[in-house]
Enzyme design. Structure first.
Site, PDB file in Angstrom:
ATOM      1  CG  ASP A 114      16.177   2.520   0.607  1.00 60.75           C
ATOM      2  OD1 ASP A 114      15.169   2.868  -0.730  1.00 60.75           O
ATOM      3  OD2 ASP A 114      14.819   3.642   1.725  1.00 60.75           O
TER       4      ASP A 114
ATOM      5  CD  GLU B  96      16.640   4.504  -4.455  1.00 57.90           C
ATOM      6  OE1 GLU B  96      15.823   4.736  -4.701  1.00 57.90           O
ATOM      7  OE2 GLU B  96      17.028   4.277  -3.090  1.00 57.90           O
TER       8      GLU B  96
HETATM    9  C1  NOJ Z   1      13.577   4.265  -1.931  1.00 58.74           C
HETATM   10  C2  NOJ Z   1      12.739   3.551  -2.019  1.00 58.74           C
HETATM   11  O1  NOJ Z   1      12.375   2.444  -2.713  1.00 58.74           O
HETATM   12  C3  NOJ Z   1      10.886   3.362  -1.550  1.00 58.74           C
HETATM   13  O2  NOJ Z   1       9.819   2.628  -2.447  1.00 58.74           O
HETATM   14  C4  NOJ Z   1      11.025   4.193  -0.350  1.00 58.74           C
HETATM   15  O3  NOJ Z   1       9.513   5.194  -0.433  1.00 58.74           O
HETATM   16  C5  NOJ Z   1      11.939   5.519  -0.641  1.00 58.74           C
HETATM   17  N1  NOJ Z   1      13.711   5.169  -0.883  1.00 58.74           N
HETATM   18  C6  NOJ Z   1      12.157   5.800   1.454  1.00 58.74           C
HETATM   19  O4  NOJ Z   1      12.451   4.101   1.445  1.00 58.74           O
END
Ligand code: NOJ
Length: 560
Positions: free
Chosen positions: A219, A278
């Site tokens: 993440d 991500e």
């Molecule tokens: C990306 C995640 O996919 C999202 O759902 C989240 O709110 C943010 N990162 C913060 O962790």
């Protein structure tokens, strides 16, 4: 608890050029645990629910499952605020359930990728609670970004950074210091220069690798390292600037050291474990830096996700993505939806250029037609594809959720201006005619977000066996992809001449077999010389002697 390091029983072997690795052409299904399947009737999906539906995923034909966070969490951001990285939140089950889920998935030949949230934790994490208790200037605060404020009495935030969820990225605590949170105030950012933070995450990686996880979706992978000195950005409305440039809080070059260290750990384990970034970066070229040979294995292709239904734009992003990944030897990924953006069946139902947070349902029929075609295109491209739960049912975004049921923190932080992510998180309809449509065990039982009445007709049960359904299209497409060597594998597409608004490309496997994919993105039928023998189509083309007529907004695979 037994540790099991062995690879799944029936792994698939991906090939990209001379490279090998199962992930290179894997189709990876994203499960959003709270909305997938609720085994105990509390209205919230859980690990046991997911375990019970693994045969469905196996039959669908995916290779791996990515689970969004299920860790102990106060759920200020639906689990992306982790209080304990080694514990399961009781609402999702227990560590024993996680072990059983991984074990059973492996028995079916499915891999499991867990979500790792290293940029920030929960304000209820022990380290943060200790840091608050220890007071201003204490050593334990160094694991986070605590700073005195600016202004005469320290009443102003330490710099001008804005939270992704709206408002300042800083919150002041009782003793007057401020701490940094790029997301909600309940999500304090870790200081990744601190050795204890680095050590802790290496240990967390090992914990899940030992439990049998096949990899991690990382993440906010682009956010861990901040520019030295936390300099002002010098601009307002920073969210609008994201994606245009490298920011002092995102995509800093030093972040790559973290992933090199993690890669060394993964490589110690058997079975091809993977790291997936991500990383929202300004360009695909910068995304490619995350998947250099000694770093991660894959990165989400958000440039593709944000491309409108337009042949020229699609061709540009496909070429750009393949070209960017080629020098680093990483497979390209393709993704249309996830838990943060409007589902593509709704995006494509609306006029182009509206972004990924929509409030209008648009033209449902048009959205579905394009979504079918977009899937056939995505699964024909070289590399790995991600499927977000429910897209195989053609689910739309729920654009009319009442404000009082919404839970997305960005909705509240932005005072209703933005933050419509709940619409893509509504629980899955499985069967029956009464809500929650088999999501929970009891008809008429609860679901944490309400499902629209029309979803009875979209359930897995309602679509199974109907050759015209979205579900059967996914099942067929994944089966054909598995059996046809030129689908998925390889590194390139050979573009064929085609009229404006139409894409046509050929792909050839190492064994010489080939296929052609045609995509008509226009709203009218288009005639082409017959490309070959029809393998699969989102809408049946008419054949007429030497010609084929591609229906409006459709895609097809042809054996040649
Ligand atoms: C990306 C995640 O996919 C999202 O759902 C989240 O709110 C943010 N990162 C913060 O962790």
């Amino acid at each position: 608890m037994t540790q099991h390091l062995a690879a799944p029983a029936a792994p698939t072997t991906g090939t990209t050029g001379t490279h090998t690795g199962w992930w290179r052409d894997a189709v990876i299904y994203q499960v959003y645990p709270r909305s997938f399947a609720d085994s105990n009737g509390d209205g919230m999906g859980d690990l046991e629910g997911i375990r019970s539906r693994l045969p469905y995923l196996k039959e669908l034909g995916v290779d791996a499952v990515w689970l969004s966070p299920f860790y102990a969490s106060p759920q200020a951001d639906a689990g992306y605020d982790v209080a304990d990285y080694r514990a399961i939140d009781p609402m999702f089950g227990t560590l024993h359930d996680a072990d059983a889920l991984i074990r059973e998935a492996h028995g079916l030949g499915l891999r499991i990728i867990v979500d790792l949230v290293p940029n920030h934790c929960s304000d209820q994490h022990d380290w943060f609670k200790q840091a608050l208790r220890e007071g201003a200037g204490s050593r334990l605060r160094e694991r986070f970004h605590f700073r005195p404020g600016k202004g005469e009495n320290g009443e102003l935030p330490p710099n001008d950074w804005e939270s992704i969820f709206g408002g300042p990225a800083w919150t002041r605590v009782e003793d007057g210091e401020w701490y940094l949170h790029l997301f909600a105030p309940e999500q304090p950012d870790f200081n990744w220069e601190h050795p204890a933070v680095q050590d802790e995450f290496r240990s967390i990686l090992r914990f899940w690798l030992d439990l049998g996880a096949d990899g991690f979706r990382v993440d906010v992978a682009h956010g861990l390292v901040k520019a030295p000195g936390l300099p002002d950005l010098g601009a307002k409305d920073q969210l609008k600037l994201l994606g245009n440039d490298v920011m002092p809080f995102f995509d800093q070059d030093a972040v790559h050291e973290v992933y090199r260290a993690w890669r060394r750990i993964l490589d110690e384990y058997e079975g091809d474990r993977i790291l997936v970034a991500e990383a929202w970066t300004p360009t695909v070229e910068r995304t490619a830096l995350y998947v250099r040979p000694d770093e991660m294995h894959q990165a989400f292709n958000f440039q593709y996700l944000t491309t409108d239904w337009d042949a020229a734009a699609l061709r540009e992003v496909i070429d750009g993505s393949l070209a960017a990944m080629r020098p680093v030897g990483a497979p390209t990924t393709w993704v249309l939806s996830n838990h943060d953006v409007t589902r593509h069946a709704t995006r494509f139902a609306n006029p182009p250029g509206l972004g990924t947070q929509l409030r209008e349902p648009g033209d449902r029929e048009l959205g579905l037609r394009r979504a079918r075609a977009a899937t056939v295109l995505m699964l024909a491209l070289p590399g790995s594809a991600y499927v977000y739960q429910g897209e195989e049912l053609g689910l739309p975004d729920v654009t009319d959720l009442p404000d009082e049921v919404r839970q997305d923190p960005s909705f509240f932080r932005a005072a209703g201006q933005d933050g419509f992510r709940d619409g893509c998180r509504v629980p899955i309809p499985w069967s029956g005619t009464e809500a929650p449509y088999g999501f929970g065990p009891v008809a008429g039982g609860p679901s944490w977000l309400p499902q629209p009445d029309a979803w009875a007709g979209l359930s897995v049960e309602a679509q199974t066996g109907d050759p015209a359904s979205m579900l059967e299209l996914y099942r067929s497409a994944l089966a054909v992809r598995r059996s046809h060597p030129a689908l998925g594998a390889g590194e390139s597409v050979d573009w064929l001449p085609s009229p404006a608004g139409v894409l046509a490309f050929r792909r050839t496997a190492a064994d010489g077999s080939a296929f052609v994919c045609t995509v008509n993105t226009t709203g009218a039928p288009v005639r082409l010389p017959l490309p070959g023998r029809l393998l699969l189509a989102s809408a049946e083309p008419a054949t007429d002697g030497p010609d084929a007529e591609l229906p409006a907004d459709s895609a097809a695979w042809w054996a040649v």
